[in-house]
Write an enzyme that holds these catalytic residues in place. Structure first.
Site, PDB file in Angstrom:
ATOM      1  N   ASP A  80       0.834  -1.202   0.000  1.00 50.51           N
ATOM      2  CA  ASP A  80       0.000   0.000   0.000  1.00 50.51           C
ATOM      3  C   ASP A  80       0.881   1.270   0.000  1.00 50.51           C
ATOM      4  O   ASP A  80       1.860   1.343   0.746  1.00 50.51           O
ATOM      5  CB  ASP A  80      -0.836  -0.075   1.302  1.00 50.51           C
ATOM      6  CG  ASP A  80      -1.931   0.963   1.391  1.00 50.51           C
ATOM      7  OD1 ASP A  80      -2.451   1.367   0.342  1.00 50.51           O
ATOM      8  OD2 ASP A  80      -2.286   1.343   2.536  1.00 50.51           O
ATOM      9  N   HIS A  81       0.528   2.245  -0.803  1.00 48.24           N
ATOM     10  CA  HIS A  81       1.204   3.550  -0.822  1.00 48.24           C
ATOM     11  C   HIS A  81       2.714   3.488  -1.048  1.00 48.24           C
ATOM     12  O   HIS A  81       3.486   4.128  -0.324  1.00 48.24           O
ATOM     13  CB  HIS A  81       0.926   4.336   0.477  1.00 48.24           C
ATOM     14  CG  HIS A  81      -0.487   4.812   0.582  1.00 48.24           C
ATOM     15  ND1 HIS A  81      -1.011   5.771  -0.232  1.00 48.24           N
ATOM     16  CD2 HIS A  81      -1.498   4.421   1.406  1.00 48.24           C
ATOM     17  CE1 HIS A  81      -2.285   5.976   0.076  1.00 48.24           C
ATOM     18  NE2 HIS A  81      -2.614   5.152   1.067  1.00 48.24           N
ATOM     19  N   HIS A 178      -7.664   9.971   4.937  1.00 50.40           N
ATOM     20  CA  HIS A 178      -7.032   8.930   5.755  1.00 50.40           C
ATOM     21  C   HIS A 178      -7.225   9.174   7.236  1.00 50.40           C
ATOM     22  O   HIS A 178      -7.220  10.320   7.680  1.00 50.40           O
ATOM     23  CB  HIS A 178      -5.521   8.900   5.506  1.00 50.40           C
ATOM     24  CG  HIS A 178      -5.125   8.158   4.280  1.00 50.40           C
ATOM     25  ND1 HIS A 178      -4.271   8.689   3.349  1.00 50.40           N
ATOM     26  CD2 HIS A 178      -5.449   6.912   3.833  1.00 50.40           C
ATOM     27  CE1 HIS A 178      -4.075   7.800   2.384  1.00 50.40           C
ATOM     28  NE2 HIS A 178      -4.783   6.723   2.645  1.00 50.40           N
ATOM     29  N   HIS A 206      -9.698   4.896  -0.658  1.00 52.72           N
ATOM     30  CA  HIS A 206      -8.864   4.843   0.552  1.00 52.72           C
ATOM     31  C   HIS A 206      -9.622   5.531   1.678  1.00 52.72           C
ATOM     32  O   HIS A 206     -10.563   6.286   1.452  1.00 52.72           O
ATOM     33  CB  HIS A 206      -7.542   5.576   0.302  1.00 52.72           C
ATOM     34  CG  HIS A 206      -6.585   4.789  -0.533  1.00 52.72           C
ATOM     35  ND1 HIS A 206      -5.332   4.441  -0.095  1.00 52.72           N
ATOM     36  CD2 HIS A 206      -6.721   4.257  -1.764  1.00 52.72           C
ATOM     37  CE1 HIS A 206      -4.724   3.750  -1.033  1.00 52.72           C
ATOM     38  NE2 HIS A 206      -5.545   3.621  -2.071  1.00 52.72           N
ATOM     39  N   SER A 209     -12.227   3.731   6.759  1.00 52.37           N
ATOM     40  CA  SER A 209     -12.572   3.752   8.191  1.00 52.37           C
ATOM     41  C   SER A 209     -13.508   4.909   8.463  1.00 52.37           C
ATOM     42  O   SER A 209     -13.262   6.033   8.028  1.00 52.37           O
ATOM     43  CB  SER A 209     -11.322   3.961   9.063  1.00 52.37           C
ATOM     44  OG  SER A 209     -10.507   2.838   9.025  1.00 52.37           O
ATOM     45  N   VAL A 229      -8.925  -0.189   4.441  1.00 52.40           N
ATOM     46  CA  VAL A 229      -9.300   0.089   5.828  1.00 52.40           C
ATOM     47  C   VAL A 229      -8.094  -0.125   6.738  1.00 52.40           C
ATOM     48  O   VAL A 229      -7.486  -1.198   6.715  1.00 52.40           O
ATOM     49  CB  VAL A 229     -10.436  -0.843   6.312  1.00 52.40           C
ATOM     50  CG1 VAL A 229     -11.017  -0.327   7.617  1.00 52.40           C
ATOM     51  CG2 VAL A 229     -11.519  -0.996   5.265  1.00 52.40           C
TER      52      VAL A 229
END
Ligand code: G3H
Ligand code: 13P
Ligand code: ZN
Length: 284
Positions: A80-81, A178, A206, A209, A229
């Protein structure tokens, strides 16, 4: 079983559901995602971002790959990222089945150049690539982007970005952010619809949450095929650990188990909301 992210996304796109991709940091996190996916008969992905990879190193990635291979539902393992050539080369060498090439901090032309280069490299190893256009506000590990520096995805630019870079999936910025703080439910669904009609690859949201169930469902209906998440899982993990610390002497195996169960329950609920529960059958 270990599965290619492209296959999971294609199946989800065709079946009107989304793939949950969950950030983990350790064994408990990886087990929690596998157990939730197995219990709900759902495809899913374990993902690691660079602070987790830096702290756990190749053994942590190997652990996640082993957990995914041992699962009785299809599971991808995603980096991720990834924001530098070096860390993406390393991620490809250690065996991630898909990567995010995140050039969203760069001006458009440089984002295209970086993402295209990373996509060519990843595709030569049959690894899928997620790119990002726009700039997501919020905090994700060591990546902190103030609200004022966030920007939305432009649909026309998105079409040429996908065409020029060859990415397999596109992370969109439609008001999502985020981390858990701030309002997480101010998504621009009109913009999402415009991006959807401009772009053929699966879309990724993204910062899932804290986004409400109706908003998640609406995103799926408008073409989001992968949700990331992290913060909610981390919250469940930390509160389970802190509650368990009161027992004396602390039973570490018990503590780790309670953290796994707490995270597993959050993941199971997300998989239900993403409509992926019960969808593993056709893919195994
Ligand atoms: O892993 C890092 C997190 O995504 C940071 O987010 O602001 O919710 O702690 P946070
Ligand atoms: P949240 O921490 O807001 O869930 O975001 C997760 C994410 O986007 C990981 O890439
Ligand atoms: Zn993210």
């Amino acid at each position: 079983m270990l599965a290619a992210m492209t296959d999971l996304l294609a199946e989800a796109k065709a079946g009107g559901f989304a793939v949950g991709s969950f950030n983990v940091y350790n064994l408990e996190g990886a087990l929690a995602v596998v157990e939730a996916a197995e219990r709900t008969r759902s495809p899913a992905a374990i993902q690691l971002h660079s602070p987790a990879v830096k702290s756990g190193g190749p053994p942590l990635v190997a652990l996640c790959l082993a957990a995914a291979r041992g699962a009785n539902v299809p599971m991808a393992v995603h980096f991720d990222h990834g924001s530098s050539v070096g860390e993406i080369e390393e991620a490809l060498a250690i065996g991630f089945t898909s990567i995010m090439a995140d050039g969203s901090r760069l001006p458009y032309a440089e984002n295209v150049e970086f993402t295209k280069k990373m996509t060519t490299l990843a595709h030569s190893k049959k690894v899928a690539v997620e790119g990002e256009l726009g700039r997501l506000a919020g905090t994700e590990g060591d990546m902190v982007v103030p609200e004022s520096e966030g920007s939305m995805t432009d649909p026309d630019q998105a079409a040429s970005f996908v065409e020029q870079t060859g990415v397999d999936a596109l992370a969109v910025c439609i008001g999502n952010s985020h981390g858990r703080s701030g309002t997480k439910d101010r998504l621009d669904f009109g913009l999402l619809a415009r991006i959807r009609s401009a772009v053929v690859v699966p879309l990724v949201l993204h910062g899932a949450s804290g986004v409400s169930e109706p908003s998640i469902r609406r995103c799926i209906d408008l073409g989001v095929t992968k949700f990331n998440v992290n913060a909610e899982l981390r919250g469940a993990y930390v509160s389970a650990l802190s509650q368990g610390l009161h027992s004396q002497p602390p039973d570490l195996a018990e503590l780790m188990r309670s953290a796994t169960v707490a995270v597993r329950d959050v993941v199971s609920n997300k998989l239900r909301i993403f409509r992926s529960s019960g969808r593993a059958g056709g893919m195994v």
